[in-house]
Write a protein that holds these residues in place. Structure first.
Motif: not given
Length: 278
Positions: A267-278
């Motif tokens: 998709v995009d090399p600048d993408i960053r993942i953040e997690e939220v807990r369920p």
């Protein structure tokens, strides 16, 4: 006859580190005898994550043997983090180049290394068709393997795809589909390239959703896990892990090594993942 460099011939005639390893820390296997090439890579990794030894067993041509031999030499003394950065281009470069029709042998080395490091981390080995839909039935090549080869090696023709993956090298029935995949992947690469036309937020959302639903979620579900897309804010993608992924010691590796890396590639090399807990 293929024109091989002196280094290729040296590693072919005098392969380094050939044979089986007793009690390896990790083992990765790719290819199949039915497809004509197979490679099994053994690694001995110490408690500090340093590769102390590497050995291989291979069935294939001179390029396959030479690529496997030089790979083991490149790996010795490297940390796992350093080894992860090795690509098929590094293998070919250290051999002084390979005939374009034999580049798939260096790709096999990269894939065997990736499989061995997964094994070392305790991650489940992928099923034969786990990396997406099967495109080339003659050589068992999946769509994701083809797309990755296009991205990583800047492939421009179907002939290039065949040289790097063997897809299309059999009956040729998949050639029209290879053309479609090539055109689509080249368009994605152009949209993400510096100076290229950037995709809109709507396009990014649609593509992120597609990759998660069609590639990432099925991969996680094979091991009892799952993932939910929570929100997308520009290049920040917020997700929540589900199932067996919740509380797993390897959850951060999954987020960074699988989810974030795949979205950056597709998709995009600048993408960053953040997690939220369920």
């Amino acid at each position: 006859m293929w024109e091989y460099t002196d280094k290729v011939m040296d590693h072919f005639l005098n392969p380094r580190n050939a044979g089986e390893m007793e009690n390896p820390s990790a083992m990765g296997e790719v290819g199949s005898l039915a497809c004509g090439d197979a490679l099994r890579l053994f690694l001995k990794i110490d408690d500090n994550g340093v590769i102390q030894d590497a050995k291989f067993q291979t069935f294939g041509c001179a390029s396959a043997i030479a690529s496997s031999s030089v790979l083991t030499e490149l790996l010795k003394g490297k940390t796992v983090a350093e080894a992860e950065k090795l690509t098929n281009k590094d293998i070919a470069a250290h051999l002084g180049g390979l005939p374009k029709e034999k580049m798939h042998c260096s790709v096999m080395g990269e894939e065997a290394l990736a499989a061995a490091l997964k094994n070392w981390r305790g991650e489940a080995a992928p099923a034969p068709a786990a990396e997406g839909r099967l495109v080339c039935k003659c050589f068992g090549v999946t769509e994701e393997t083809i797309r990755r080869a296009i991205r990583e090696n800047d492939l421009k023709t179907v002939e290039d795809i065949t040289n790097f993956t063997k897809a299309g090298g059999g009956c040729g029935e998949c050639a029209p589909e290879l053309e479609e995949i090539l055109a689509d992947e080249r368009a994605r690469m152009a949209s993400a390239a510096p100076g290229g036309k950037r995709m809109t937020n709507i396009q990014r959302v649609m593509l992120v959703t597609k990759v998660i639903d069609e590639e990432i979620r099925p991969a996680l579900k094979k091991d009892g896990g799952d993932i939910e897309l929570v929100d997308i804010e520009g290049t920040k993608v917020v997700v929540s892990l589900r199932g067996a992924c919740v509380g797993c010691p390897s959850s951060q590796l999954t987020l960074k090594g699988l989810v974030e890396k795949r979205l950056q590639e597709a998709v995009d090399p600048d993408i960053r993942i953040e997690e939220v807990r369920p």
